[in-house]
Design an enzyme around this catalytic site. Structure first.
Site, PDB file in Angstrom:
ATOM      1  N   GLY A  72      -6.410  67.232 -21.327  1.00 18.53           N
ATOM      2  CA  GLY A  72      -7.184  66.859 -20.150  1.00 18.53           C
ATOM      3  C   GLY A  72      -6.999  67.894 -19.056  1.00 18.53           C
ATOM      4  O   GLY A  72      -6.257  68.870 -19.217  1.00 18.53           O
ATOM      5  N   CYS A  99      -1.723  69.555 -25.940  1.00 19.04           N
ATOM      6  CA  CYS A  99      -2.210  70.388 -24.835  1.00 19.04           C
ATOM      7  C   CYS A  99      -1.590  69.944 -23.498  1.00 19.04           C
ATOM      8  O   CYS A  99      -0.422  70.187 -23.259  1.00 19.04           O
ATOM      9  CB  CYS A  99      -3.734  70.378 -24.793  1.00 19.04           C
ATOM     10  SG  CYS A  99      -4.451  71.725 -23.809  1.00 19.04           S
ATOM     11  N   GLY A 101      -0.696  67.103 -22.807  1.00 12.97           N
ATOM     12  CA  GLY A 101       0.402  66.220 -23.199  1.00 12.97           C
ATOM     13  C   GLY A 101       1.685  66.971 -23.433  1.00 12.97           C
ATOM     14  O   GLY A 101       2.777  66.494 -23.092  1.00 12.97           O
ATOM     15  N   MET A 102       1.593  68.170 -24.014  1.00 17.73           N
ATOM     16  CA  MET A 102       2.788  69.003 -24.174  1.00 17.73           C
ATOM     17  C   MET A 102       3.286  69.480 -22.819  1.00 17.73           C
ATOM     18  O   MET A 102       4.497  69.466 -22.537  1.00 17.73           O
ATOM     19  CB  MET A 102       2.500  70.206 -25.059  1.00 17.73           C
ATOM     20  CG  MET A 102       3.646  71.227 -25.032  1.00 17.73           C
ATOM     21  SD  MET A 102       3.339  72.683 -26.026  1.00 17.73           S
ATOM     22  CE  MET A 102       4.463  73.857 -25.239  1.00 17.73           C
ATOM     23  N   GLN A 103       2.375  69.904 -21.968  1.00 21.29           N
ATOM     24  CA  GLN A 103       2.778  70.400 -20.658  1.00 21.29           C
ATOM     25  C   GLN A 103       3.506  69.327 -19.860  1.00 21.29           C
ATOM     26  O   GLN A 103       4.524  69.607 -19.209  1.00 21.29           O
ATOM     27  CB  GLN A 103       1.551  70.915 -19.911  1.00 21.29           C
ATOM     28  CG  GLN A 103       0.914  72.127 -20.575  1.00 21.29           C
ATOM     29  CD  GLN A 103      -0.353  72.587 -19.873  1.00 21.29           C
ATOM     30  OE1 GLN A 103      -0.757  72.023 -18.856  1.00 21.29           O
ATOM     31  NE2 GLN A 103      -0.999  73.608 -20.419  1.00 21.29           N
ATOM     32  N   GLU A 123      -0.505  74.522 -11.791  1.00 17.41           N
ATOM     33  CA  GLU A 123      -1.908  74.124 -11.716  1.00 17.41           C
ATOM     34  C   GLU A 123      -2.065  72.869 -10.863  1.00 17.41           C
ATOM     35  O   GLU A 123      -3.047  72.717 -10.132  1.00 17.41           O
ATOM     36  CB  GLU A 123      -2.461  73.858 -13.116  1.00 17.41           C
ATOM     37  CG  GLU A 123      -3.895  73.357 -13.132  1.00 17.41           C
ATOM     38  CD  GLU A 123      -4.379  72.995 -14.526  1.00 17.41           C
ATOM     39  OE1 GLU A 123      -5.594  72.949 -14.734  1.00 17.41           O
ATOM     40  OE2 GLU A 123      -3.526  72.760 -15.412  1.00 17.41           O
ATOM     41  N   ARG A 181      -5.402  77.466 -20.154  1.00 20.49           N
ATOM     42  CA  ARG A 181      -5.091  78.614 -19.301  1.00 20.49           C
ATOM     43  C   ARG A 181      -3.613  78.638 -18.904  1.00 20.49           C
ATOM     44  O   ARG A 181      -3.117  79.643 -18.421  1.00 20.49           O
ATOM     45  CB  ARG A 181      -5.928  78.581 -18.019  1.00 20.49           C
ATOM     46  CG  ARG A 181      -7.411  78.719 -18.226  1.00 20.49           C
ATOM     47  CD  ARG A 181      -8.158  78.730 -16.890  1.00 20.49           C
ATOM     48  NE  ARG A 181      -9.592  78.597 -17.083  1.00 20.49           N
ATOM     49  CZ  ARG A 181     -10.414  79.602 -17.411  1.00 20.49           C
ATOM     50  NH1 ARG A 181      -9.924  80.812 -17.560  1.00 20.49           N
ATOM     51  NH2 ARG A 181     -11.699  79.391 -17.580  1.00 20.49           N
ATOM     52  N   HIS A 226      -4.660  72.089 -30.307  1.00 19.00           N
ATOM     53  CA  HIS A 226      -5.433  70.874 -30.568  1.00 19.00           C
ATOM     54  C   HIS A 226      -5.517  70.657 -32.080  1.00 19.00           C
ATOM     55  O   HIS A 226      -6.550  70.940 -32.708  1.00 19.00           O
ATOM     56  CB  HIS A 226      -6.839  70.992 -29.968  1.00 19.00           C
ATOM     57  CG  HIS A 226      -6.872  70.864 -28.487  1.00 19.00           C
ATOM     58  ND1 HIS A 226      -6.956  69.650 -27.840  1.00 19.00           N
ATOM     59  CD2 HIS A 226      -6.799  71.804 -27.507  1.00 19.00           C
ATOM     60  CE1 HIS A 226      -6.961  69.842 -26.524  1.00 19.00           C
ATOM     61  NE2 HIS A 226      -6.858  71.145 -26.305  1.00 19.00           N
ATOM     62  N   GLU A 228      -5.946  68.092 -33.768  1.00 22.07           N
ATOM     63  CA  GLU A 228      -6.924  67.085 -34.185  1.00 22.07           C
ATOM     64  C   GLU A 228      -8.199  67.712 -34.740  1.00 22.07           C
ATOM     65  O   GLU A 228      -8.898  67.116 -35.571  1.00 22.07           O
ATOM     66  CB  GLU A 228      -7.265  66.148 -33.019  1.00 22.07           C
ATOM     67  CG  GLU A 228      -8.015  66.770 -31.854  1.00 22.07           C
ATOM     68  CD  GLU A 228      -7.135  67.377 -30.784  1.00 22.07           C
ATOM     69  OE1 GLU A 228      -7.602  67.508 -29.634  1.00 22.07           O
ATOM     70  OE2 GLU A 228      -5.974  67.712 -31.091  1.00 22.07           O
TER      71      GLU A 228
END
Length: 254
Positions: A72, A99, A101-103, A123, A181, A226, A228
């Site tokens: 997201g 994504c 979720g990892m961050q 960010e 990014r 990703h 999925e």
């Protein structure tokens, strides 16, 4: 096999766009694929991350067998995602981060294990003194957003045969699709690993952290990619297959 599964498992999908389930269609389908491989129907419990707080997180995840935090953009619902990751880590509930979720998994770990209360992604909080997630160096100065992010398939080197990541993939060289990014800030890699976070996947040159996991957890893997997008009904992605399998084990132990 899909029409004749024998078990049921409940996975919480903690997102910001859950009112429109198709926003996470590929993730939902990949979970189904993992269920087929494990002879189980996956029931997705859609959770709006904006509504999750430290005060209600215990109640929110009662009866949940696994927690998935997908990708997201933007700062809406971020603290709810972090609360969900913390609950999964502390209560040993199988966790898969994708994504963003990892961050947020890295941010959560930095805050509550490393002790940096203000840790965040630059960010989302440009003023943080601990930007454990930061803009990729080759993205600095990019003003035309369009298709200029790190996009497409990139190779990844699994750092050790002892990792759950290696056990899932069964090999040390993999490739996954990306769209981002921001990445793990290399200035904090040493501190994260000294506090127990395993950097289980990196770019071939070792510069970019692609995957993290915890060795003292039944299943805790997060990836900047990703996965999925590569899952199929007759060929489930190994991370989703093993995540659902871990959730079934968790269910049996509760």
């Amino acid at each position: 096999r899909a029409k004749n599964v024998h078990g049921t498992v409940t996975i919480a999908l903690v997102g910001k766009y859950v009112e429109l389930h198709d926003s996470y269609l590929s993730v939902a389908e990949a979970l189904k694929h993992g269920g087929i491989e494990n002879d189980a129907q996956v029931r997705i419990h859609w959770l709006d991350s904006e509504r999750i707080t430290p005060e209600n997180v215990e109640e929110t995840f009662q009866g949940i067998d696994g927690i998935l935090v997908p990708g997201g953009f933007g700062d809406r619902g971020i603290e709810g995602k972090i609360s969900a990751v913390r609950y999964a880590r502390e209560h040993k509930v199988p966790f898969l981060g994708i994504c963003l979720g990892m961050q947020m998994a890295v941010v959560e770990y930095a805050r509550h294990v490393c002790g940096w209360a203000d840790a965040h992604s630059s960010e989302l909080d440009p003023a943080t003194a601990h930007p454990v997630i930061d803009l990729m160096p080759d993205q600095r100065g990019v003003t035309a957003k369009g298709g200029t992010m790190r996009l497409g398939s990139y190779p990844c080197r699994v750092t050790s045969r002892e990792t759950r990541t290696y056990q899932a993939y069964g090999c040390g060289q993999i490739a996954e699709r990306h769209r981002h990014r921001y990445e793990v800030n290399n200035d904090f890699r040493k501190a994260l690993t000294e506090n127990g976070m395993v950097l289980s996947g990196v770019s071939p040159d070792g510069r970019i952290v692609e995957m993290v996991e915890l060795s003292d957890h039944p299943f805790y893997i997060a990836t900047q990619a990703h996965p999925e997008f590569k899952s199929r009904p007759n060929r489930p992605h190994p991370l989703f297959r093993d995540f659902v399998g871990a959730a079934i084990k968790h269910q049996e132990q509760v």
